[in-house]
Write a protein that holds these residues in place. Structure first.
Motif, PDB file in Angstrom:
ATOM      1  N   SER A   1      -3.350   1.666   1.267  1.00 29.74           N
ATOM      2  CA  SER A   1      -2.338   0.625   1.086  1.00 29.74           C
ATOM      3  C   SER A   1      -2.504  -0.077  -0.256  1.00 29.74           C
ATOM      4  O   SER A   1      -1.524  -0.455  -0.899  1.00 29.74           O
TER       5      SER A   1
ATOM      6  N   ARG B   1       0.302  -0.131  -3.148  1.00 27.30           N
ATOM      7  CA  ARG B   1       0.747  -1.403  -3.712  1.00 27.30           C
ATOM      8  C   ARG B   1       0.663  -1.387  -5.236  1.00 27.30           C
ATOM      9  O   ARG B   1       1.594  -1.785  -5.925  1.00 27.30           O
TER      10      ARG B   1
ATOM     11  N   VAL C   1       5.354  -2.885   1.204  1.00 27.86           N
ATOM     12  CA  VAL C   1       4.083  -3.473   0.773  1.00 27.86           C
ATOM     13  C   VAL C   1       3.836  -4.754   1.560  1.00 27.86           C
ATOM     14  O   VAL C   1       4.748  -5.557   1.763  1.00 27.86           O
TER      15      VAL C   1
END
Length: 388
Positions: free
Chosen positions: A3, A7, A178
């Motif tokens: 993640s 991002r 995000v």
């Protein structure tokens, strides 16, 4: 980890689209206004709209970011940009376009402030220069492609504006996936403390780090806003100018990451001094060989290799100096410095072209680089923020 990587990818892609929009807008409108008979001084003044928007928004950025977090700030800024771009073809008016430029400046600053602060506050110290260099690299890549869209005006005046709006929406949508985060308090932010007091503290500690963003803003805005006008007046064709101007950004793409990594190893100040000196030499040579297309191609590329990275190097320098609690204020100050340079640049350049038609446009860039080199060279090294 996945993640975090997604991002970071989404953030730098957003920055690349922002660079594309800015890189397209400055020369595109400069050429349209020049062809419509608008004077170079008014043309240059019109180009300041984007950066007036940044200045108007700057004092009001920090506290909303603390309250709503990075993601909503970036989404709102991106939406202002693509909506404004889509409105350009509806009414070809000097004042209407100026208002749209101001609105894009506000949106761009929200987007840049959010992405820039998110990256600087979450990057480990040993990879800070590299990450910010990637930020600068993707902005430069977008900026390099942007001026090429000037040619699309020959097909239809609306085409480059609508294309930019469409690409912005596409990349903007990545942020929907995000997870939101908030800036670190670090004990330095309190609801009773004034944003202006933190701006003052950041300026007192890291004023020298704000000079490279100022210089980059001046340089970028004059090259994209004034040089197309000057280039046409000394006999270059619009199509050729649309190829020459992006070479500065191409040069910055080539060196952005290596210079960022080098600055992690030998220090930001040392790298800044070296690249600014090289930039002075390049633009002095450009003033001598400005009528040669081959020389301009080469010198725009080489100057980009050196001074095309001073914005990201300035941000890294600022991040080294300031404690984490002052990084949001420091990032705003970098944006303000960039905007002041961008406002002063086109208007000063336009007046210079009007009043001194026989003098080379590149002299004004050389003078500016000398003026920011002197205080950077004389400034004593400050301790790293991590030690404060």
């Amino acid at each position: 980890m996945a993640s975090t990587r997604f991002r970071f990818t989404a953030l730098i892609l957003l920055v690349s689209i922002s660079g594309f929009t800015q890189g397209m807008l400055l020369p595109l409108i400069a050429v349209i206004l020049e062809q419509n008979g608008v004077s170079s001084s008014i043309n240059g003044l019109h180009a300041t709209g984007l950066y007036i928007g940044v200045l108007l928004a700057s004092p009001f950025m920090e506290k909303p970011l603390q309250r709503i977090g990075f993601k909503p700030m970036i989404l709102l800024g991106g939406a202002l940009v693509f909506v404004s771009m889509a409105f350009f073809p509806f009414w070809e008016s000097l004042w209407f376009w100026f208002i749209l430029r101001v609105t894009i400046g506000i949106g761009d600053h929200m987007l840049h402030f959010g992405t820039q602060t998110w990256i600087t506050t979450t990057s480990p110290e040993e990879r800070r220069g590299r990450n910010i260099a990637l930020y600068g690299l993707f902005f430069g890549a977008g900026f390099a492609i942007g001026p090429l869209m000037t040619r699309l005006v020959d097909i239809h005046i609306a085409l480059p504006f609508l294309l930019s709006a469409g690409l912005s929406i596409l990349v903007w949508s990545l942020m929907l996936f995000v997870r939101n985060q908030y800036p670190e308090d670090d004990g330095g932010y309190t609801s009773s403390s004034s944003s202006f007091s933190r701006f003052f503290q950041a300026g007192k500690l890291a004023w020298v780090a704000f000079l490279p963003p100022f210089g980059y803003g001046f340089l970028e805005a004059t090259l994209h806003g004034n040089f197309p006008v000057y280039g046409m007046r000394i006999g270059h064709e619009v199509g050729m100018l649309s190829l020459i101007i992006p070479m500065f950004a191409v040069g910055s793409i080539l060196s952005q990451l290596p210079l960022g990594i080098l600055s992690d190893k030998i220090g930001r100040k040392n790298v800044l001094i070296g690249v600014i000196l090289a930039g002075i030499v390049c633009f002095f040579l450009a003033s001598i060989y400005e009528e040669s297309v081959a020389w301009l191609f080469a010198l725009f590329t080489i100057s980009g290799i050196f001074v095309g990275s001073i914005f990201s190097l300035g941000i890294s320098y600022m991040t080294d100096i300031l404690p984490k609690s002052l990084l949001p204020a420091g990032n705003i100050m970098c944006g303000i410095s960039f905007s002041i340079g961008s406002i002063i640049g086109p208007y000063t350049g336009g007046v210079f072209i009007d009043l001194l038609p026989e003098a080379s446009f590149f002299h004004i860039i050389t003078t500016m680089l000398i003026l920011i080199l002197i205080p950077i060279s004389l400034k004593k090294e400050a301790p790293l923020a991590s030690t404060q």
